[in-house]
Design a protein around this motif. Sequence first.
Motif, PDB file in Angstrom:
ATOM      1  N   UNK A   1      -7.762   2.289  12.105  1.00 12.49           N
ATOM      2  CA  UNK A   1      -7.333   3.308  12.996  1.00 12.49           C
ATOM      3  C   UNK A   1      -6.086   2.662  13.693  1.00 12.49           C
ATOM      4  N   UNK A   2      -6.157   1.360  14.154  1.00 10.18           N
ATOM      5  CA  UNK A   2      -4.983   0.511  14.605  1.00 10.18           C
ATOM      6  C   UNK A   2      -3.815   0.590  13.810  1.00 10.18           C
ATOM      7  N   UNK A   3      -3.926   0.427  12.664  1.00  5.76           N
ATOM      8  CA  UNK A   3      -2.805   0.608  11.556  1.00  5.76           C
ATOM      9  C   UNK A   3      -2.175   1.999  11.607  1.00  5.76           C
ATOM     10  N   UNK A   4      -3.060   2.821  11.532  1.00  6.68           N
ATOM     11  CA  UNK A   4      -2.514   4.084  11.461  1.00  6.68           C
ATOM     12  C   UNK A   4      -1.669   4.737  12.818  1.00  6.68           C
ATOM     13  N   UNK A   5      -2.273   4.146  13.939  1.00  6.12           N
ATOM     14  CA  UNK A   5      -1.585   4.311  14.875  1.00  6.12           C
ATOM     15  C   UNK A   5      -0.052   3.796  15.180  1.00  6.12           C
TER      16      UNK A   5
ATOM     17  N   UNK B   1       0.218   6.582   4.669  1.00  4.89           N
ATOM     18  CA  UNK B   1      -0.381   5.675   5.820  1.00  4.89           C
ATOM     19  C   UNK B   1      -1.940   5.551   5.749  1.00  4.89           C
ATOM     20  N   UNK B   2      -2.622   6.882   4.839  1.00  9.69           N
ATOM     21  CA  UNK B   2      -3.785   6.670   4.697  1.00  9.69           C
ATOM     22  C   UNK B   2      -4.106   5.424   3.543  1.00  9.69           C
ATOM     23  N   UNK B   3      -3.365   5.256   2.695  1.00  8.31           N
ATOM     24  CA  UNK B   3      -3.640   4.075   1.960  1.00  8.31           C
ATOM     25  C   UNK B   3      -3.430   2.789   2.746  1.00  8.31           C
ATOM     26  N   UNK B   4      -2.526   2.691   3.714  1.00  2.93           N
ATOM     27  CA  UNK B   4      -2.150   1.377   4.226  1.00  2.93           C
ATOM     28  C   UNK B   4      -3.454   1.181   5.211  1.00  2.93           C
ATOM     29  N   UNK B   5      -3.944   2.093   5.934  1.00  2.00           N
ATOM     30  CA  UNK B   5      -5.247   2.222   6.613  1.00  2.00           C
ATOM     31  C   UNK B   5      -6.363   1.776   5.899  1.00  2.00           C
ATOM     32  N   UNK B   6      -6.823   2.415   4.902  1.00  2.00           N
ATOM     33  CA  UNK B   6      -7.733   2.144   4.083  1.00  2.00           C
ATOM     34  C   UNK B   6      -7.928   0.945   3.503  1.00  2.00           C
ATOM     35  N   UNK B   7      -6.553   0.056   3.142  1.00  3.14           N
ATOM     36  CA  UNK B   7      -6.876  -1.198   2.632  1.00  3.14           C
ATOM     37  C   UNK B   7      -6.755  -2.068   3.702  1.00  3.14           C
ATOM     38  N   UNK B   8      -6.419  -1.772   4.809  1.00  2.63           N
ATOM     39  CA  UNK B   8      -6.735  -2.623   6.257  1.00  2.63           C
ATOM     40  C   UNK B   8      -8.238  -2.627   6.150  1.00  2.63           C
ATOM     41  N   UNK B   9      -8.795  -1.508   6.301  1.00  5.26           N
ATOM     42  CA  UNK B   9     -10.313  -1.522   6.390  1.00  5.26           C
ATOM     43  C   UNK B   9     -10.881  -2.529   5.088  1.00  5.26           C
TER      44      UNK B   9
ATOM     45  N   UNK C   1       0.833  -1.304   0.046  1.00  5.18           N
ATOM     46  CA  UNK C   1      -0.036   0.123  -0.092  1.00  5.18           C
ATOM     47  C   UNK C   1       0.757   1.188   0.046  1.00  5.18           C
ATOM     48  N   UNK C   2       1.848   1.262   0.872  1.00  4.13           N
ATOM     49  CA  UNK C   2       2.882   2.216   0.986  1.00  4.13           C
ATOM     50  C   UNK C   2       3.646   2.570  -0.302  1.00  4.13           C
ATOM     51  N   UNK C   3       4.364   1.314  -0.890  1.00  4.11           N
ATOM     52  CA  UNK C   3       4.934   1.600  -2.142  1.00  4.11           C
ATOM     53  C   UNK C   3       4.237   1.879  -3.352  1.00  4.11           C
ATOM     54  N   UNK C   4       3.184   1.901  -3.472  1.00  3.27           N
ATOM     55  CA  UNK C   4       2.101   2.034  -4.690  1.00  3.27           C
ATOM     56  C   UNK C   4       1.782   3.527  -4.610  1.00  3.27           C
ATOM     57  N   UNK C   5       1.568   3.759  -3.186  1.00  2.00           N
ATOM     58  CA  UNK C   5       1.257   5.359  -3.009  1.00  2.00           C
ATOM     59  C   UNK C   5       2.542   6.200  -3.528  1.00  2.00           C
ATOM     60  N   UNK C   6       3.708   5.764  -2.998  1.00  4.42           N
ATOM     61  CA  UNK C   6       4.880   6.653  -3.212  1.00  4.42           C
ATOM     62  C   UNK C   6       5.404   7.075  -4.420  1.00  4.42           C
ATOM     63  N   UNK C   7       4.891   6.267  -5.472  1.00  2.00           N
ATOM     64  CA  UNK C   7       5.670   6.647  -6.797  1.00  2.00           C
ATOM     65  C   UNK C   7       4.814   8.037  -7.424  1.00  2.00           C
TER      66      UNK C   7
END
Length: 349
Positions: A215-219, A189-197, A174-180
């Motif tokens: 929210x736990x992932x974001x924290x 982090x929003x992408x990582x949290x969203x994808x866990x949801x 999630x992070x890597x695909x956002x980063x480009x």
Amino acid sequence: MTSCHDPRTSRTLGALLGVHCGDSLGATVEFKPWSDIIRKYPQGVREIVGGGPFEWPAGHATDDTDLTRAVLLAYLNYEESKTAENVESVEDFDIAKAAAEYALKWNEGDWPGRKKGSRPIDIGNSTRDGLRRYKISRDPSKSGAGIGSAGNGSLMRCIPTGLFAPEERRQKESIAISQFTHNDPRCTVACAAYNEIVAALVGGKTAQEAVEVGKTVADASKGARVAAAIEEGQTLNLAKIASQGPRGETKVPSGFVLNSLRLSVAAVLDARCFEDVLVDVVRIGGDADTNGAIAGGLLGAKHGVEALPERWLSKLQFRKEFENVGVANSPAPSKQSLKTWRNRFSDSS
């Protein structure tokens, strides 16, 4: 409507097509303020009719769905690499690079529905800058727009990772695909949290449980502002905002990634049906197509594809392709053929 008897496949298809529905519904009123929309559409935009500032044909993908498709095709390539004779091909596969390559093709006109070589008319600044740098470096970890650029351009395309990446790789990818294109921590982090949801919803958790997972992932990722945005989303009354208009920073329907995340959280926690909630997300105005796409993905993952109106689905440019890829890559233990699924869908309409 009769269930397709495979909840994970239904939610996976719902998520992919929910993005497309929200994008195509919102394209009609993209950039318009709530006050203009409420005058012309007192009950909200309830049909996919196209138009908008770019004069889209009804159901045509904008950059939101196009770039979701780019990420989706990267995952399809990964699955195909598993069948290659060279086992190392899987281990060496760079999913972020594959997604960036497809996004580059989109930017340079090698894309369905566009004249060969033509540029997209609706590309965001951060996405354009990121793809320009990526074309030179071919390194997706070094091409992002930089800290301080926190638009929603990576959140809008990230959902295939939530649907198809294994749990142990999901946050990293999630992070890597956002980063480009978007490497500000608020975006990654929003992408990582969203994808866990998304993954939690597809796995059968309730909306509230899934949001808590995000929210736990974001924290855990030290994304205090992302976690705060999720908490604020939990307090928003979407129906009230849509009927009375957005007021205050946390309700502004702009292209800021955390505002889009807040609205999507409010949407998935709304107890109403898929259609009514998504219509209200779009009715708020502003970046209506992207906010619709991001919220539509969560709503589809929550309700399943049977909840999506057939009159909307029938208009979508990439419906058949998304169905094919979604069923082929579904995490369901026993996959149904697309023909069987479609027959059941038609019989129950």
